[in-house]
Design a protein around this motif. Structure first.
Motif, PDB file in Angstrom:
ATOM      1  N   THR A   1      -0.330   5.116  -0.726  1.00 24.76           N
ATOM      2  CA  THR A   1      -0.576   6.009   0.410  1.00 24.76           C
ATOM      3  C   THR A   1       0.582   6.961   0.684  1.00 24.76           C
ATOM      4  O   THR A   1       0.390   7.971   1.365  1.00 24.76           O
ATOM      5  CB  THR A   1      -0.881   5.187   1.681  1.00 24.76           C
ATOM      6  OG1 THR A   1       0.164   4.233   1.903  1.00 24.76           O
ATOM      7  CG2 THR A   1      -2.195   4.457   1.544  1.00 24.76           C
ATOM      8  N   SER A   2       1.777   6.668   0.173  1.00 22.15           N
ATOM      9  CA  SER A   2       2.872   7.633   0.320  1.00 22.15           C
ATOM     10  C   SER A   2       2.753   8.774  -0.683  1.00 22.15           C
ATOM     11  O   SER A   2       3.311   9.859  -0.465  1.00 22.15           O
ATOM     12  CB  SER A   2       4.227   6.940   0.148  1.00 22.15           C
ATOM     13  OG  SER A   2       4.377   6.450  -1.179  1.00 22.15           O
ATOM     14  N   ARG A  37       0.786  -1.228   0.000  1.00 21.44           N
ATOM     15  CA  ARG A  37       0.000   0.000   0.000  1.00 21.44           C
ATOM     16  C   ARG A  37       0.822   1.284   0.000  1.00 21.44           C
ATOM     17  O   ARG A  37       0.324   2.324  -0.456  1.00 21.44           O
ATOM     18  CB  ARG A  37      -0.975   0.002   1.179  1.00 21.44           C
ATOM     19  CG  ARG A  37      -2.102  -1.011   1.061  1.00 21.44           C
ATOM     20  CD  ARG A  37      -2.970  -0.784  -0.144  1.00 21.44           C
ATOM     21  NE  ARG A  37      -4.025  -1.800  -0.273  1.00 21.44           N
ATOM     22  CZ  ARG A  37      -3.918  -2.908  -0.958  1.00 21.44           C
ATOM     23  NH1 ARG A  37      -2.794  -3.171  -1.608  1.00 21.44           N
ATOM     24  NH2 ARG A  37      -4.905  -3.761  -1.046  1.00 21.44           N
ATOM     25  N   GLY A  59      -0.206  10.280  -1.786  1.00 19.48           N
ATOM     26  CA  GLY A  59      -1.253  11.247  -1.464  1.00 19.48           C
ATOM     27  C   GLY A  59      -0.761  12.461  -0.696  1.00 19.48           C
ATOM     28  O   GLY A  59      -1.038  13.613  -1.094  1.00 19.48           O
ATOM     29  N   THR A  90       5.027   9.718   5.980  1.00 17.13           N
ATOM     30  CA  THR A  90       5.644  10.183   4.733  1.00 17.13           C
ATOM     31  C   THR A  90       6.040  11.660   4.792  1.00 17.13           C
ATOM     32  O   THR A  90       7.161  12.032   4.415  1.00 17.13           O
ATOM     33  CB  THR A  90       4.701   9.934   3.541  1.00 17.13           C
ATOM     34  OG1 THR A  90       4.546   8.524   3.352  1.00 17.13           O
ATOM     35  CG2 THR A  90       5.270  10.542   2.269  1.00 17.13           C
ATOM     36  N   MET A 132      -6.690   3.814   9.512  1.00 22.14           N
ATOM     37  CA  MET A 132      -5.884   2.746   8.930  1.00 22.14           C
ATOM     38  C   MET A 132      -5.298   1.841  10.015  1.00 22.14           C
ATOM     39  O   MET A 132      -5.211   0.613   9.859  1.00 22.14           O
ATOM     40  CB  MET A 132      -4.735   3.341   8.108  1.00 22.14           C
ATOM     41  CG  MET A 132      -5.159   4.236   6.965  1.00 22.14           C
ATOM     42  SD  MET A 132      -6.066   3.367   5.675  1.00 22.14           S
ATOM     43  CE  MET A 132      -7.727   3.950   6.005  1.00 22.14           C
ATOM     44  N   ALA A 179       0.897   6.437   5.452  1.00 18.83           N
ATOM     45  CA  ALA A 179       0.053   7.634   5.519  1.00 18.83           C
ATOM     46  C   ALA A 179       0.521   8.588   6.608  1.00 18.83           C
ATOM     47  O   ALA A 179       0.446   9.812   6.454  1.00 18.83           O
ATOM     48  CB  ALA A 179      -1.399   7.226   5.763  1.00 18.83           C
ATOM     49  N   MET A 185     -10.175   6.826   2.178  1.00 15.88           N
ATOM     50  CA  MET A 185      -8.761   7.235   2.193  1.00 15.88           C
ATOM     51  C   MET A 185      -8.554   8.551   1.442  1.00 15.88           C
ATOM     52  O   MET A 185      -7.722   9.368   1.822  1.00 15.88           O
ATOM     53  CB  MET A 185      -7.887   6.132   1.591  1.00 15.88           C
ATOM     54  CG  MET A 185      -7.705   4.934   2.490  1.00 15.88           C
ATOM     55  SD  MET A 185      -6.456   3.749   1.892  1.00 15.88           S
ATOM     56  CE  MET A 185      -7.313   3.011   0.506  1.00 15.88           C
ATOM     57  N   ALA A 202      -4.817   8.331   9.685  1.00 18.07           N
ATOM     58  CA  ALA A 202      -3.860   7.294  10.083  1.00 18.07           C
ATOM     59  C   ALA A 202      -4.471   6.377  11.137  1.00 18.07           C
ATOM     60  O   ALA A 202      -4.235   5.162  11.132  1.00 18.07           O
ATOM     61  CB  ALA A 202      -2.585   7.946  10.612  1.00 18.07           C
ATOM     62  N   TYR A 247     -11.385   3.294  -0.732  1.00 16.13           N
ATOM     63  CA  TYR A 247     -10.680   4.337  -1.472  1.00 16.13           C
ATOM     64  C   TYR A 247     -11.368   5.687  -1.331  1.00 16.13           C
ATOM     65  O   TYR A 247     -10.703   6.729  -1.321  1.00 16.13           O
ATOM     66  CB  TYR A 247     -10.539   3.936  -2.939  1.00 16.13           C
ATOM     67  CG  TYR A 247      -9.439   2.925  -3.165  1.00 16.13           C
ATOM     68  CD1 TYR A 247      -8.111   3.301  -3.102  1.00 16.13           C
ATOM     69  CD2 TYR A 247      -9.725   1.586  -3.411  1.00 16.13           C
ATOM     70  CE1 TYR A 247      -7.086   2.384  -3.279  1.00 16.13           C
ATOM     71  CE2 TYR A 247      -8.719   0.654  -3.590  1.00 16.13           C
ATOM     72  CZ  TYR A 247      -7.403   1.055  -3.523  1.00 16.13           C
ATOM     73  OH  TYR A 247      -6.405   0.136  -3.684  1.00 16.13           O
ATOM     74  N   THR A 281      -5.855   8.790  -8.941  1.00 16.95           N
ATOM     75  CA  THR A 281      -6.698   8.118  -7.948  1.00 16.95           C
ATOM     76  C   THR A 281      -7.352   6.863  -8.520  1.00 16.95           C
ATOM     77  O   THR A 281      -7.731   5.963  -7.767  1.00 16.95           O
ATOM     78  CB  THR A 281      -7.798   9.058  -7.426  1.00 16.95           C
ATOM     79  OG1 THR A 281      -8.688   9.409  -8.506  1.00 16.95           O
ATOM     80  CG2 THR A 281      -7.200  10.329  -6.844  1.00 16.95           C
ATOM     81  N   THR A 327      -0.074   0.376   5.348  1.00 18.17           N
ATOM     82  CA  THR A 327      -0.959   1.462   4.924  1.00 18.17           C
ATOM     83  C   THR A 327      -0.921   2.615   5.906  1.00 18.17           C
ATOM     84  O   THR A 327      -0.770   3.783   5.526  1.00 18.17           O
ATOM     85  CB  THR A 327      -2.398   0.941   4.797  1.00 18.17           C
ATOM     86  OG1 THR A 327      -2.430  -0.181   3.913  1.00 18.17           O
ATOM     87  CG2 THR A 327      -3.326   2.025   4.256  1.00 18.17           C
TER      88      THR A 327
END
Length: 447
Positions: A68-69, A64, A71, A194, A296, A191, A271, A293, A268, A92, A187
């Motif tokens: 997720t890094s 993931r 976004g 990052t 997740m 998030a 997120m 976060a 999705y 996306t 994940t």
């Protein structure tokens, strides 16, 4: 002086007929050697089992962060590459599209070279794609390398449940739990860290994205060692044809695909838009990121416990219903009072997203053989991710047209009703091999 006959007679007798004690000793040595060999094989199998379990968990950590890094750094990426808003919106939809397209190829690849080697190649694709895209000089190259990494994610998504079914047939629940827990952890961590990680490394988005390739490279090393030690053989050509199922006849397979697609739509959508939902209700940007976060992170312990509980039951219908009701309550709370109890709504939404590890568990339980799991996993995830593509886009359209979150969140809550219906159908204790048998006329032709 003795004759030749007198000399040779005792020697001949001794050579032909060993003493009883000698025979007993030889048998004991043979038995002991067999026991030693068997003990060595048992120890080797145990060590390989631990290695494979560790490799599965490490692979899941990498499935993931590719998405997720990106976004949290998307604004910097757009500015650095001159990417327009339309292309950024396309990003996306790329994950779901790649998961669907490349995931469908996974069973054929696994039959040719074995699932372990395909997952190993998948880890390599993730490592190369993530590192190389951080050096991309233009939007087209960036998208292409992102698609390469997502192709590795797609085949690994499909085939890790197959590896679990093949090598841990009596531990499907615990192993799916380990896999799901590690996936949720990857994940959540990507998030959450990052942005601060990028800042600590100098602030460049290229470094902030590329550093996740190191994690994928470590997973690649583990899988290479596993592949070399196991020396997995592909399925024989004759067995390939026998193993192929007319899976389109299976109602359970269709129900699982729909269940996965609806779940992925919610996941999705959540997120992508949850921080904005909280910010529009008055929650600070920093807190809204922490709440995402947290959503997740809820999946980390829940994703380990849930598959174990689900695998012990003949069917999993109660879990389908309870998770969906959590989601309905969570989305309703977000719609009418997101700032009133933000952590409560985040908890409920996070629990509802555990429908994904539940679906993975059902994939492992609804087929009798690793080959059946491979076909079911590819079909359900491939079609499911295709189903999920329009959802996040529609949520954004509803929000843009109304300026409020009532309709988008109502849409997400409403989707959980058909998710319950399809999930209940998929959760019944049965196997796709029984539903996907050839028709009687075809059997007669083959006979």
């Amino acid at each position: 002086m003795p004759t030749a006959a007198e000399i040779n007679a005792p020697e001949t007798s001794t050579a032909v007929t060993p003493a009883p004690a000698d025979r007993t000793t030889e048998a004991a040595r043979t038995t002991e050697a067999a026991r030693t060999t068997e003990a060595a094989r048992t120890r080797r199998a145990k060590h390989l089992g631990w290695l494979l379990a560790f490799a599965i968990a490490f692979a899941a950590l990498n499935l993931r962060p590719v998405v997720t890094s990106l976004g949290p750094l998307l604004d910097q990426v757009r500015a650095g590459l001159g990417m327009n808003a339309t292309v950024a919106g396309l990003l996306t939809a790329v994950p779901s599209l790649c998961f669907a397209v490349f995931g469908l190829t996974a069973p054929a690849l696994a039959r040719r070279v074995g699932p372990v080697l395909v997952v190993t190649a998948g880890m390599g694709a993730i490592a190369v794609g993530v590192v190389a895209r951080s050096f991309a000089g233009g939007t087209a190259v960036f998208l292409l390398l992102t698609a390469l990494a997502l192709a590795g994610v797609a085949v690994s998504n499909v085939l890790i449940p197959v590896v679990i079914k093949r090598y841990f047939p009596d531990q499907v629940g615990p192993m799916i739990g380990l896999y799901s827990m590690a996936l949720s952890a990857g994940t959540a961590v990507a998030a959450a860290v990052t942005v601060p990680l990028t800042s600590s490394l100098g602030g460049s988005w290229r470094v902030g994205l590329g550093v996740w390739g190191l994690l994928a490279a470590a997973a690649l090393v583990l899988w290479l060692v596993t592949a070399l030690l196991r020396r997995e053989r592909p399925t024989a050509p004759g067995a390939q044809a026998t193993a192929k199922l007319p899976i389109l006849r299976s109602r359970t397979a269709w129900a699982l695909a729909a269940f996965l697609g609806l779940q992925a739509t919610s996941a999705y959508g959540t997120m992508g838009w949850l921080p904005q939902i909280y910010q529009d209700s008055g929650v600070s940007a920093g807190t809204s990121g922490v709440l995402l976060a947290y959503v997740m992170a809820i999946g980390v312990p829940a994703s380990f416990i849930l598959p174990n509980l689900a695998a012990r039951r003949g069917d999993q219908r109660i879990f389908v219903v309870v998770l969906a009701l959590c989601g309905i309550a969570g989305y309703t709370g977000l719609a009418f009072g997101a700032a009133a109890a933000p952590w409560l709504w985040a908890t409920l939404v996070g629990l509802s997203m555990c429908a994904f590890p539940l679906a993975l568990t059902m994939i492992g339980l609804r087929a009798r053989t690793p080959g059946g799991v491979a076909q079911l996993s590819a079909f359900a995830q491939g079609l499911g991710y295709l189903i999920s593509i329009p959802g996040p886009i529609l949520i954004g359209t509803l929000y843009q047209s109304t300026g409020a979150w009532y309709l988008p969140l109502g849409f997400l809550a409403l989707l959980l009703l058909p998710q319950i219906a399809f999930g209940v159908r998929a959760a019944r204790a049965r196997h796709i091999e029984d539903e996907a048998r050839p028709a009687p006329a075809q059997e007669l032709v083959k006979a």
